[in-house]
Design a protein around this motif. Structure first.
Motif, PDB file in Angstrom:
ATOM      1  N   PRO A  79       0.667  -1.253   0.054  1.00 16.03           N
ATOM      2  CA  PRO A  79      -0.076  -0.145  -0.057  1.00 16.03           C
ATOM      3  C   PRO A  79       0.941   1.317  -0.144  1.00 16.03           C
ATOM      4  O   PRO A  79       0.626   2.380  -0.932  1.00 16.03           O
ATOM      5  CB  PRO A  79      -0.691  -0.140   1.193  1.00 16.03           C
ATOM      6  N   GLN A  80       1.918   1.437   0.937  1.00 13.00           N
ATOM      7  CA  GLN A  80       2.620   2.508   0.996  1.00 13.00           C
ATOM      8  C   GLN A  80       3.457   2.721  -0.364  1.00 13.00           C
ATOM      9  O   GLN A  80       3.803   3.839  -1.079  1.00 13.00           O
ATOM     10  CB  GLN A  80       3.594   2.618   1.972  1.00 13.00           C
ATOM     11  N   GLY A 146      11.150  -0.346  -2.482  1.00 21.12           N
ATOM     12  CA  GLY A 146       9.937  -0.764  -3.403  1.00 21.12           C
ATOM     13  C   GLY A 146       9.589   0.424  -4.329  1.00 21.12           C
ATOM     14  O   GLY A 146       9.178   0.224  -5.306  1.00 21.12           O
ATOM     15  N   GLU A 147       9.437   1.646  -3.639  1.00 14.02           N
ATOM     16  CA  GLU A 147       9.108   2.709  -4.331  1.00 14.02           C
ATOM     17  C   GLU A 147       9.977   3.044  -5.494  1.00 14.02           C
ATOM     18  O   GLU A 147       9.763   3.021  -6.766  1.00 14.02           O
ATOM     19  CB  GLU A 147       9.120   4.152  -3.582  1.00 14.02           C
ATOM     20  N   SER A 148      11.230   2.840  -5.465  1.00  9.53           N
ATOM     21  CA  SER A 148      12.031   2.975  -6.693  1.00  9.53           C
ATOM     22  C   SER A 148      12.109   2.019  -7.594  1.00  9.53           C
ATOM     23  O   SER A 148      12.189   2.116  -8.778  1.00  9.53           O
ATOM     24  CB  SER A 148      13.614   2.989  -6.011  1.00  9.53           C
ATOM     25  N   LEU A 149      11.343   0.751  -7.326  1.00  7.16           N
ATOM     26  CA  LEU A 149      11.368  -0.424  -8.164  1.00  7.16           C
ATOM     27  C   LEU A 149       9.998  -0.207  -9.242  1.00  7.16           C
ATOM     28  O   LEU A 149      10.029  -0.469 -10.200  1.00  7.16           O
ATOM     29  CB  LEU A 149      10.991  -1.559  -7.562  1.00  7.16           C
ATOM     30  N   THR A 367       2.102  -1.567   7.096  1.00  9.78           N
ATOM     31  CA  THR A 367       3.018  -1.479   8.074  1.00  9.78           C
ATOM     32  C   THR A 367       2.721   0.104   8.563  1.00  9.78           C
ATOM     33  O   THR A 367       2.630   1.057   7.928  1.00  9.78           O
ATOM     34  CB  THR A 367       4.491  -1.359   7.513  1.00  9.78           C
ATOM     35  N   ARG A 368       3.027   0.142  10.200  1.00  6.15           N
ATOM     36  CA  ARG A 368       2.771   1.502  10.830  1.00  6.15           C
ATOM     37  C   ARG A 368       4.273   2.236  10.665  1.00  6.15           C
ATOM     38  O   ARG A 368       5.121   1.676  11.040  1.00  6.15           O
ATOM     39  CB  ARG A 368       2.106   1.623  11.956  1.00  6.15           C
ATOM     40  N   LEU A 369       4.116   3.345  10.086  1.00  6.67           N
ATOM     41  CA  LEU A 369       5.395   3.963  10.323  1.00  6.67           C
ATOM     42  C   LEU A 369       5.142   5.365  11.040  1.00  6.67           C
ATOM     43  O   LEU A 369       4.163   6.063  11.119  1.00  6.67           O
ATOM     44  CB  LEU A 369       5.727   4.843   8.872  1.00  6.67           C
ATOM     45  N   SER A 370       6.368   5.832  11.961  1.00  7.48           N
ATOM     46  CA  SER A 370       6.143   6.763  12.768  1.00  7.48           C
ATOM     47  C   SER A 370       6.430   8.254  12.075  1.00  7.48           C
ATOM     48  O   SER A 370       6.713   8.041  10.711  1.00  7.48           O
ATOM     49  CB  SER A 370       7.300   6.626  13.807  1.00  7.48           C
ATOM     50  N   TRP A 371       6.258   9.137  12.588  1.00  4.81           N
ATOM     51  CA  TRP A 371       6.553  10.697  11.944  1.00  4.81           C
ATOM     52  C   TRP A 371       7.929  10.577  11.571  1.00  4.81           C
ATOM     53  O   TRP A 371       8.281  11.393  10.498  1.00  4.81           O
ATOM     54  CB  TRP A 371       5.928  11.669  12.840  1.00  4.81           C
ATOM     55  N   ARG A 372       8.788  10.245  12.093  1.00  2.00           N
ATOM     56  CA  ARG A 372      10.358  10.303  12.187  1.00  2.00           C
ATOM     57  C   ARG A 372      10.645   9.336  10.775  1.00  2.00           C
ATOM     58  O   ARG A 372      11.430   9.843  10.107  1.00  2.00           O
ATOM     59  CB  ARG A 372      10.840   9.755  13.539  1.00  2.00           C
ATOM     60  N   ASP A 373       9.840   8.074  10.787  1.00  2.00           N
ATOM     61  CA  ASP A 373      10.102   7.378   9.531  1.00  2.00           C
ATOM     62  C   ASP A 373       9.571   8.183   8.339  1.00  2.00           C
ATOM     63  O   ASP A 373      10.287   8.097   7.404  1.00  2.00           O
ATOM     64  CB  ASP A 373       9.337   5.992   9.776  1.00  2.00           C
ATOM     65  N   ASN A 374       8.440   8.660   8.361  1.00  2.00           N
ATOM     66  CA  ASN A 374       7.802   9.535   7.362  1.00  2.00           C
ATOM     67  C   ASN A 374       8.643  10.465   7.064  1.00  2.00           C
ATOM     68  O   ASN A 374       9.010  11.045   5.835  1.00  2.00           O
ATOM     69  CB  ASN A 374       6.443   9.903   7.662  1.00  2.00           C
TER      70      ASN A 374
END
Length: 564
Positions: A79-80, A146-149, A367-374
């Motif tokens: 999804p992301q 994954g985005e780059s793929l 997958t839950r991403l934190s604001w730091r991850d984002n």
């Protein structure tokens, strides 16, 4: 020209080698050094057709990246990845296109949207290198990789649509969307077909040199055939790489050990050349501008650079919030369905019971991403080879005038170099400042390792018990003490490896013991595959364990070769 390219490659590899030695980000250093070197009078001016650059560089880089991506993690983060690889590329292209059309109307709207498609896709080479060096959590690395793929496939499909419009063709919105879906379906189909053939070849052919050579050629074939069939060559290569990488543990250890350094070297060579070429081309591109174009093109370049820097975080945070809301909505809906019809959904579980809430959450929740991850994901938007190559190819399109072509190329180069320097140089600082690490991920890996080691010991002992009976029937009861001595050595070696992380070299006392040890390793590998399929072992941890077993098997074969 050939000699000039050779010297560029040698120089780029030398600079990249220094960067690796010092622990610096190699793409950034290569780009900066090449940019400075481009002003020297004796440095040659090398121009490569954008289509040629794209067809030579992109397939092997994409295939190598796909081989290293965990398919299960990729699927879980889809999804992301889909939002960033498709949605963000479309939004970025639209925003940049409208701004470019407003600032420089002579581009025309299709030409401005063409520029947007060119600068839209980030290249994760730099971000991935920085992330690996600083130990970014796997959840973040999976999203970036994954985005780059897949973002290149979105960008190149949009590029083809707008290039056709610029050339005078009539393309409707429905036609453009249809072309995108055809590109996806054909590309994935071609990639899976190539992947299946490659996997069968790797299972049937024992020669790792032959397998490695076909592995080098296959990405070019998949890319070219998919493009000829109006599919996405990018998705074909990615699908093939994911299929081959997922099934790689089933092949011989020699193929895996031959493949890893081969692709590391190929990536190092190609990436060094691409980033050196980016730095060398910027002064020549600026020199091609006419005096009357400089002001508006400089303004356009600055605006587009700021736009691509801002659009990404403005998209990432709302998109992630929407994804979490959608996940909660799906979970509530499925809980109601299970509560009302428990027997109807029982078959969806692996056993005879309905899915538990935890199993349901694991299957449906992204997958839950934190604001730091984002924050890290938002700032990891460096542009690279696709932006460079498509910009050079756009300059030769029919239907585009010289001023617009120069503007597109200059803006693409400024955005590429600007993002590499601005984001690439500050991304390590951002990661350290935010402290984007995940101790829970390491703890989970440790729990998985402890559990799989225990199951591995039990599976190995069961195998040895079965082989002990066969040994007694073949060699007689009087030979059982020798078998028991070696069986204890196998168990001890595995236990020592679990404690120290280093596999000891086995010392077979006879040829038949080597066969016994290989069977022991095969049982343990099969267990790892079963644990991965059951969801009890992450693919990344599985690959680490299999690499240790490969080293153990190599030691066995080396000793056999020395005795003969």
């Amino acid at each position: 020209m050939e000699s000039s390219i050779f010297f560029i490659v040698v120089g780029a590899v030398a600079v990249a080698a220094v960067a690796r030695w010092k622990g610096w980000p190699a793409p950034l250093l290569v780009t900066v050094v090449a940019l400075l070197a481009s002003f020297l009078p004796f440095v040659p001016d090398v121009a490569i057709d954008g289509h040629v650059l794209l067809n030579i560089v992109l397939p092997p880089l994409l295939y190598s990246a796909a081989l290293d991506v965990s398919f299960l993690s990729f699927k879980r983060a889809m999804p992301q990845i889909r939002r960033l690889g498709v949605g963000l590329v479309v939004v970025t292209a639209g925003v940049v296109g409208l701004l470019a059309w407003w600032i420089m109307p002579e581009l025309t709207l299709p030409g401005a949207l063409l520029l947007g498609a060119i600068v839209a896709p980030p290249d994760a080479v730099s971000a991935a290198a920085i992330g690996r060096r600083l130990g970014l959590p796997r959840r973040v690395m999976t999203v970036l990789s994954g985005e780059s793929l897949i973002n290149d496939a979105t960008s190149l499909t949009m590029y083809r649509v707008f290039a056709a419009i610029v050339a005078g063709a009539t393309v409707t919105l429905a036609g453009g969307v249809g072309q995108f879906f055809v590109a996806v379906l054909v590309g994935v189909a071609v990639g899976l077909a190539f992947g299946a053939v490659m996997h069968r070849l790797r299972m049937r052919v024992a020669d790792p040199v032959v397998n490695g050579t076909f592995g080098l050629l296959a990405p070019f074939g998949a890319y070219a055939i998919a493009e000829q069939l109006l599919g996405s060559g990018v998705l074909a290569v990615v699908a093939m790489g994911l299929f081959v990488g997922f099934n790689a543990p089933k092949t011989s250890y020699a193929t895996r050990q031959q493949e890893a350094p081969l692709w590391l070297s190929a990536d190092f060579l190609l990436e060094s050349f691409v980033f050196a070429y980016i730095g060398l081309q910027l002064p020549r591109v600026l020199a091609d501008l006419n005096d009357g174009e400089v002001g508006v093109v400089v303004l356009l370049s600055a605006v587009v650079l700021v736009a691509v820097l801002l659009v990404r975080p403005l998209f990432v945070y709302p998109a992630h919030a929407w994804g979490q809301w959608w996940t909660r909505r799906r979970l509530r809906r499925w809980k109601r369905v299970i509560a009302m019809h428990p027997d109807a959904v029982a078959a969806r579980g692996r056993g005879r019971h309905p899915l538990s809430e935890e199993q349901l959450r694991r299957r449906l929740a992204e997958t839950r991403l934190s604001w730091r991850d984002n924050a890290v994901i938002s700032w990891a938007g460096m542009r690279g080879v696709v932006t460079l190559a498509t910009a050079l190819a756009a300059a030769d399109l029919a239907g585009i005038d010289g001023a617009a072509a120069h503007a597109i190329v200059v803006v693409a180069f400024v955005v590429t170099v600007g993002t590499l320097l601005l984001q690439g140089l500050t991304l390590p600082w951002l990661i350290r400042m935010l402290g984007v690490v995940d101790d829970s991920e390491q703890q989970e890996d440790a729990r998985e390792l402890a559990a799989v080691h225990e199951r591995s010991r039990e599976a190995g002992k069961a195998y040895l018990r079965a082989m002990r009976r066969e040994w007694a029937q073949e060699h007689g009861e009087e030979q059982l003490p020798a078998f028991d001595a070696y069986a204890k050595r196998l168990v001890r070696v595995q236990s020592d490896a679990e404690q120290t992380g280093v596999e000891q070299q086995l010392r077979p006392t006879a040829e038949q013991f080597t066969t016994l040890a290989k069977g022991w390793l095969a049982v343990r590998r099969q267990l790892l595959l079963e644990e991965r399929a059951a969801g009890n072992l992450s693919e990344e941890v599985m690959h680490e364990l299999i690499a240790a077993m490969d080293a153990e098997e190599l030691a066995l074969d080396t000793r056999v070769a020395l005795r003969t």
